[in-house]
Design a protein around this motif. Structure first.
Motif, mmCIF file in Angstrom:
data_model
loop_
_atom_site.group_PDB
_atom_site.id
_atom_site.type_symbol
_atom_site.label_atom_id
_atom_site.label_comp_id
_atom_site.label_asym_id
_atom_site.label_seq_id
_atom_site.Cartn_x
_atom_site.Cartn_y
_atom_site.Cartn_z
ATOM 1 N N THR A 1 -6.037 14.364 -1.095
ATOM 2 C CA THR A 1 -7.410 13.515 -0.749
ATOM 3 C C THR A 1 -7.702 12.902 -2.145
ATOM 4 O O THR A 1 -8.020 11.513 -2.123
ATOM 5 C CB THR A 1 -8.361 14.118 -0.002
ATOM 6 N N CYS A 2 -7.976 13.829 -3.117
ATOM 7 C CA CYS A 2 -8.595 12.980 -4.408
ATOM 8 C C CYS A 2 -7.533 12.205 -5.156
ATOM 9 O O CYS A 2 -7.955 10.984 -5.499
ATOM 10 C CB CYS A 2 -9.031 14.237 -5.411
ATOM 11 N N PHE A 3 -6.402 12.430 -5.320
ATOM 12 C CA PHE A 3 -5.307 11.626 -5.703
ATOM 13 C C PHE A 3 -5.177 10.341 -4.852
ATOM 14 O O PHE A 3 -5.017 9.249 -5.413
ATOM 15 C CB PHE A 3 -4.055 12.192 -6.010
ATOM 16 N N ARG B 1 -5.749 6.429 -6.353
ATOM 17 C CA ARG B 1 -4.787 5.403 -5.993
ATOM 18 C C ARG B 1 -5.413 4.185 -5.225
ATOM 19 O O ARG B 1 -5.200 3.026 -5.486
ATOM 20 C CB ARG B 1 -3.665 5.917 -5.516
ATOM 21 N N LEU B 2 -6.073 4.547 -4.237
ATOM 22 C CA LEU B 2 -6.541 3.386 -3.384
ATOM 23 C C LEU B 2 -7.604 2.588 -4.035
ATOM 24 O O LEU B 2 -7.638 1.474 -3.873
ATOM 25 C CB LEU B 2 -7.400 3.888 -1.947
ATOM 26 N N ALA B 3 -8.506 3.448 -4.856
ATOM 27 C CA ALA B 3 -9.265 2.619 -5.685
ATOM 28 C C ALA B 3 -8.815 1.683 -6.545
ATOM 29 O O ALA B 3 -8.952 0.472 -6.893
ATOM 30 C CB ALA B 3 -10.446 3.385 -6.385
ATOM 31 N N GLN B 4 -7.710 2.134 -7.517
ATOM 32 C CA GLN B 4 -6.752 1.190 -8.155
ATOM 33 C C GLN B 4 -6.384 0.316 -7.705
ATOM 34 O O GLN B 4 -6.310 -1.041 -8.073
ATOM 35 C CB GLN B 4 -5.875 2.540 -8.879
ATOM 36 N N LEU C 1 0.783 -1.248 -0.017
ATOM 37 C CA LEU C 1 0.059 -0.057 0.194
ATOM 38 C C LEU C 1 0.716 1.498 -0.107
ATOM 39 O O LEU C 1 0.455 2.176 -0.627
ATOM 40 C CB LEU C 1 -1.104 -0.023 1.270
ATOM 41 N N SER C 2 1.941 1.213 0.798
ATOM 42 C CA SER C 2 2.633 2.434 1.132
ATOM 43 C C SER C 2 3.405 2.872 -0.523
ATOM 44 O O SER C 2 3.466 4.143 -1.103
ATOM 45 C CB SER C 2 3.973 2.424 1.710
ATOM 46 N N ILE C 3 3.501 1.929 -1.461
ATOM 47 C CA ILE C 3 3.722 2.353 -2.939
ATOM 48 C C ILE C 3 2.531 3.085 -3.505
ATOM 49 O O ILE C 3 2.958 4.188 -4.291
ATOM 50 C CB ILE C 3 3.913 0.953 -3.679
ATOM 51 N N ALA C 4 1.359 2.702 -3.293
ATOM 52 C CA ALA C 4 0.181 3.414 -3.998
ATOM 53 C C ALA C 4 0.228 4.957 -3.476
ATOM 54 O O ALA C 4 0.128 5.900 -4.042
ATOM 55 C CB ALA C 4 -0.975 2.545 -3.764
ATOM 56 N N MET D 1 0.611 -0.068 -11.297
ATOM 57 C CA MET D 1 1.266 0.965 -10.615
ATOM 58 C C MET D 1 2.750 0.664 -10.470
ATOM 59 O O MET D 1 3.645 1.742 -10.454
ATOM 60 C CB MET D 1 0.767 1.029 -9.212
ATOM 61 N N TYR D 2 3.338 -0.491 -10.080
ATOM 62 C CA TYR D 2 4.746 -0.599 -9.894
ATOM 63 C C TYR D 2 5.712 -0.248 -11.021
ATOM 64 O O TYR D 2 6.826 0.444 -10.537
ATOM 65 C CB TYR D 2 5.023 -2.066 -9.403
#
Length: 328
Positions: free
Chosen positions: A251-253, A257-260, A157-160, A269-270
């Motif tokens: 917050t929007c971004f 990213r969390l939804a993705q 998660l920290s990557i996202a 994402m990687y």
């Protein structure tokens, strides 16, 4: 340290207009004595604010501050078509992450809650380090998110989150930052922001995550003296920084990213992360406790592990306690 009372906040807003203002004028506005104004000014200075005093002119902040306002954050968020988040601003708190974790244990936190503060008394970094958190200087941000796929699903998660910070700074300030595994944001090798993800849950059941982001905006020298690594802040690269807009955009971004991440993991994402990796192709050392490994950093894989080429072989490493250092 107590939260600043109404008079202190009123004095701070008066000083934040940019011009010198006399103690007498402030006192008349607030209906208090000049001596009381002086005591409030001293208290604000003890909180880390850099305030000038010039005989015959009065008081002035060394530079304007961007102060957090919940209503301004909400308006900016709505203008970005944001939805689903609740915002809260605290003047002074022990730690935004600690507070959301505390509310989680009490059953008093809602999904997609955002808590920001002007100051943290016990700001937290990774591995028990202190995060310097002077009043009104930087951004101290925490976001609560529930992931129903278990703790194992939160591994990368920290990557996202790092990519969400990258997205925000690029969109707002056209600032190209680099990402350091697992959770630092750098500019030319100096730390601009850090991510701290804290988890509570079970291996298979719901996982509760508090995502903390600390971002240097305008670090005063008094606090900078306590930082033991190369650092930078946004004020070096950008003018007219509005922290309320920054909170809304971040917050929007982060939501995107969390939804993705929830739908695809790090599959989409990687490689994006690897394109902005600070240490790509460099000789690095990974250390964890008494163990260490040296190799050429090849970035991360689709699960968020850092990949080193050691003796001609690619090896993957996980772990929240692993630090990454470039070796000459």
């Amino acid at each position: 340290m107590k939260a600043p009372d109404g008079n202190k906040l009123a004095i701070l807003h008066a000083l934040n207009q940019g011009d010198f203002i006399s103690g007498q004028a402030i006192g008349e506005q607030l209906g208090i004595s000049r001596a009381a104004v002086g005591k409030h000014i001293t208290s604000l200075q003890e909180m880390g604010l850099d305030i000038y005093k010039v005989n015959g002119k009065g008081y002035r902040l060394s530079r304007p501050l961007s102060l957090l306002e919940q209503s301004d954050i909400e308006v900016a968020y709505q203008q970005l078509d944001g939805a689903g988040c609740e915002f809260e601003v605290q003047p002074i708190i022990d730690s935004t992450n600690t507070e959301l974790m505390r509310r989680l244990q009490q059953g008093k936190v809602h999904n997609n809650s955002v808590l920001v503060a002007e100051m943290q008394k016990q700001g937290k970094g990774r591995r028990g380090r202190v995060w310097q958190s002077p009043f009104a200087a930087n951004l101290y941000y925490s976001y609560y998110w529930r992931l129903d796929d278990g703790m194992h699903a939160a591994m990368g998660l920290s990557i996202a989150v790092g990519l969400a910070v990258y997205d925000s700074l690029k969109a707002l300030y056209d600032l190209d930052v680099q990402l350091k595994w697992p959770n630092d944001v750098l500019v030319n090798g100096r730390k601009l922001a850090g991510v701290l993800v804290e988890l509570d849950g079970t291996a298979e059941g719901p996982c509760h995550l508090v995502i903390g982001i600390g971002l240097n905006v305008a670090m005063p020298q008094t606090s900078a003296d306590n930082i033991d690594q190369p650092w930078c802040d946004l004020s070096e690269f950008c003018d007219d920084i509005n922290k309320n807009q920054l909170v809304a955009v971040l917050t929007c971004f982060l939501q995107k990213r969390l939804a993705q991440y929830q739908q695809q993991g790090l599959q989409g994402m990687y490689q994006q992360w690897n394109n902005v990796h600070a240490f790509a192709g460099q000789c690095v050392e990974l250390s964890s406790g008494t163990s260490s490994w040296r190799g050429i950093c090849e970035g991360i894989d689709e699960q968020g592990a850092v990949v080193l080429r050691v003796d001609g072989q690619s090896k993957r490493y996980f772990g929240g306690e692993i630090s990454l250092r470039v070796k000459s």
